[in-house]
Design a protein around this motif. Structure first.
Motif, PDB file in Angstrom:
ATOM      1  N   PRO B  83       0.818  -1.223   0.000  1.00  0.00           N
ATOM      2  CA  PRO B  83       0.000   0.000   0.000  1.00  0.00           C
ATOM      3  C   PRO B  83       0.848   1.268   0.000  1.00  0.00           C
ATOM      4  N   ARG B 104      -7.742   9.705   1.693  1.00  0.00           N
ATOM      5  CA  ARG B 104      -8.846   8.753   1.492  1.00  0.00           C
ATOM      6  C   ARG B 104      -8.435   7.668   0.504  1.00  0.00           C
ATOM      7  N   HIS B 107      -6.314   5.345   2.487  1.00  0.00           N
ATOM      8  CA  HIS B 107      -7.186   4.541   3.340  1.00  0.00           C
ATOM      9  C   HIS B 107      -7.811   3.392   2.536  1.00  0.00           C
ATOM     10  N   LEU B 108      -8.270   3.698   1.332  1.00  0.00           N
ATOM     11  CA  LEU B 108      -8.840   2.644   0.484  1.00  0.00           C
ATOM     12  C   LEU B 108      -7.778   1.602   0.139  1.00  0.00           C
ATOM     13  N   HIS B 110      -5.240   0.707   1.921  1.00  0.00           N
ATOM     14  CA  HIS B 110      -5.063  -0.141   3.110  1.00  0.00           C
ATOM     15  C   HIS B 110      -6.194  -1.158   3.229  1.00  0.00           C
ATOM     16  N   THR B 111      -7.390  -0.703   2.961  1.00  0.00           N
ATOM     17  CA  THR B 111      -8.544  -1.592   3.082  1.00  0.00           C
ATOM     18  C   THR B 111      -8.435  -2.722   2.063  1.00  0.00           C
ATOM     19  N   ASP B 114      -6.026  -5.367   3.315  1.00  0.00           N
ATOM     20  CA  ASP B 114      -6.646  -6.300   4.263  1.00  0.00           C
ATOM     21  C   ASP B 114      -7.510  -7.330   3.527  1.00  0.00           C
ATOM     22  N   MET B 117      -5.339  -9.964   1.960  1.00  0.00           N
ATOM     23  CA  MET B 117      -4.836 -10.948   2.917  1.00  0.00           C
ATOM     24  C   MET B 117      -5.943 -11.956   3.257  1.00  0.00           C
ATOM     25  N   GLU B 118      -7.162 -11.477   3.389  1.00  0.00           N
ATOM     26  CA  GLU B 118      -8.259 -12.407   3.683  1.00  0.00           C
ATOM     27  C   GLU B 118      -8.511 -13.346   2.502  1.00  0.00           C
ATOM     28  N   TYR B 154     -16.922  -6.391   2.141  1.00  0.00           N
ATOM     29  CA  TYR B 154     -16.005  -5.511   1.400  1.00  0.00           C
ATOM     30  C   TYR B 154     -16.685  -4.944   0.146  1.00  0.00           C
ATOM     31  N   TYR B 157     -19.023  -2.258   0.978  1.00  0.00           N
ATOM     32  CA  TYR B 157     -18.308  -1.033   1.323  1.00  0.00           C
ATOM     33  C   TYR B 157     -17.840  -0.299   0.061  1.00  0.00           C
TER      34      TYR B 157
END
Lengths: 251, 251
Positions: B83, B104, B107-108, B110-111, B114, B117-118, B154, B157
């Protein structure tokens, strides 16, 4: 610096019952001596509590909605995602190296974020929506691998990082002084000490730099004061680091 | 822009046999038309291959060692963690909004990290060191939860994010144009389409904005050219997104 002052520079939105990811932000704010309001820890009648957090999450006037807490408000700016917030605050408050080295502190902060997610998933390897008890068999397997492979891989990396940081004689991860990355590594060690005390006791001699860094951060005046205050929420079994003795190394 | 030009501005170090996390960086470089050398994809006799990557990982002269690929070298600066690299490149090459909105986009990013990784952990819920076949039972459980709860959380979102971005009429995630976050979401959708084609087909009508964004990114000239080139490594079962039909929704 007491939280919840009237004229606080920052507002933090995070779950009020756990340290969680918000704690990484709180540690930077506390070490910096910054004035902040920990919004959801205010009483509900003063605009706090979980409803204040839920209401924030549902806001549709931010340009981009936030995905999850923690969220930091600084004037008109809203920041989300723990590593971004920690780096932002660290760079504003003298808790980050200057120049290109700030990228290395950010890189370390990202690495810690990954480490924290892996620590969380030890007790929730299948689904966040399931109770621990309903994924305990899988948690035993994942945690055994975490303790023997992942924890040692990350610790080996951070120990090597400390040894290579000749700017600080091995006392800090990057640059000449304490940075947001050091504060976050402190929190990881504290959390793992809580969750896996037997595992951590056995690692102490192999990673002396990391444990010394943990103790060094804990002695910083603002951190020591914070840890002794009621602002520091105790570890518990709702947070990232949970003490389930069956997941720790055998006694 | 062809990779591995002699005078490339950037050098990317990443595993040569997979898209992996390096692909998020490649997409920003490609869309920007930046000249870069994809070092480990050079022949070993030209200083490339896996040995070049391993040698980089073992360097002890960077001030801070790197934890994992991808690594981007830009002049004297070394950047690590996906990121951070994507935001750095995006902000340099007009693939990020100006002002506070750049936070922002970060931030996106970073999201999305995650989320990735999932997605990875669906096939490796217990340990990276174990083969998929040795954690298949747990993978079936974790992937069922991922498909029914996490993927939809996700996607919900990001769909909401698109709808709220009135700067771009819902066409891009943040700001008025395409950003590094859009390029990364494209890659997630492409990867999930590869890994879980039946699940994704069933979601298409529920998240029209996300699928339209994927198609819109894929039509950008530099991206379309890249995807049709030999520089785009095909998805495979060594990467983040793997096609194990038993993990997808039932036929």
């Amino acid at each position: 610096m007491p939280t919840n002052t009237e004229d606080a520079e920052y507002r933090l939105y995070y779950w009020p019952m756990i340290q969680g990811r918000g704690e990484f932000v709180r540690l930077v704010l506390e070490d910096a001596g910054a004035a902040y309001t920990d919004v959801a820890r205010l009483p509900e009648e003063e605009g706090g509590g979980v409803p204040s957090l839920v209401a924030f999450m549902q806001r549709d006037d931010l340009g981009t909605p936030v995905y999850a807490p923690p969220i930091l408000q600084h004037g008109e700016l809203y920041l989300s995602q723990t590593p971004a917030i920690c780096a932002y605050l660290g760079e504003r408050h003298g808790l980050a190296p200057d120049g290109d080295a700030k990228w290395r502190a950010r890189h370390l902060q990202h690495t810690i974020t990954d480490f924290v997610m892996e620590a969380h998933d030890t007790h929730h390897p299948i689904a966040n929506s399931l109770h621990y008890e309903d994924q305990q068999a899988e948690a035993l397997k994942r945690t055994a691998a975490f303790r023997s492979e992942r924890l040692t891989k990350y610790f080996g990396y951070f120990e090597r990082t400390l040894a290579q940081n000749t700017d600080a004689g091995g006392e800090w991860l990057v640059g000449a002084g304490c940075s947001h990355a050091d504060l976050s590594l402190f929190q990881v060690v504290a959390g793992l000490d809580y969750a896996f005390p037997r595992t951590m006791a056995a690692l102490r001699d192999d990673y002396p730099g990391i444990f010394a860094l943990h103790d060094r951060v804990g002695r910083r005046p603002n951190i020591a004061g914070y840890l002794a205050s009621e602002r520091r929420i105790p570890f518990n079994e709702l947070g990232i680091f949970r003490r389930y003795p069956e997941l720790d190394a055998p006694a």
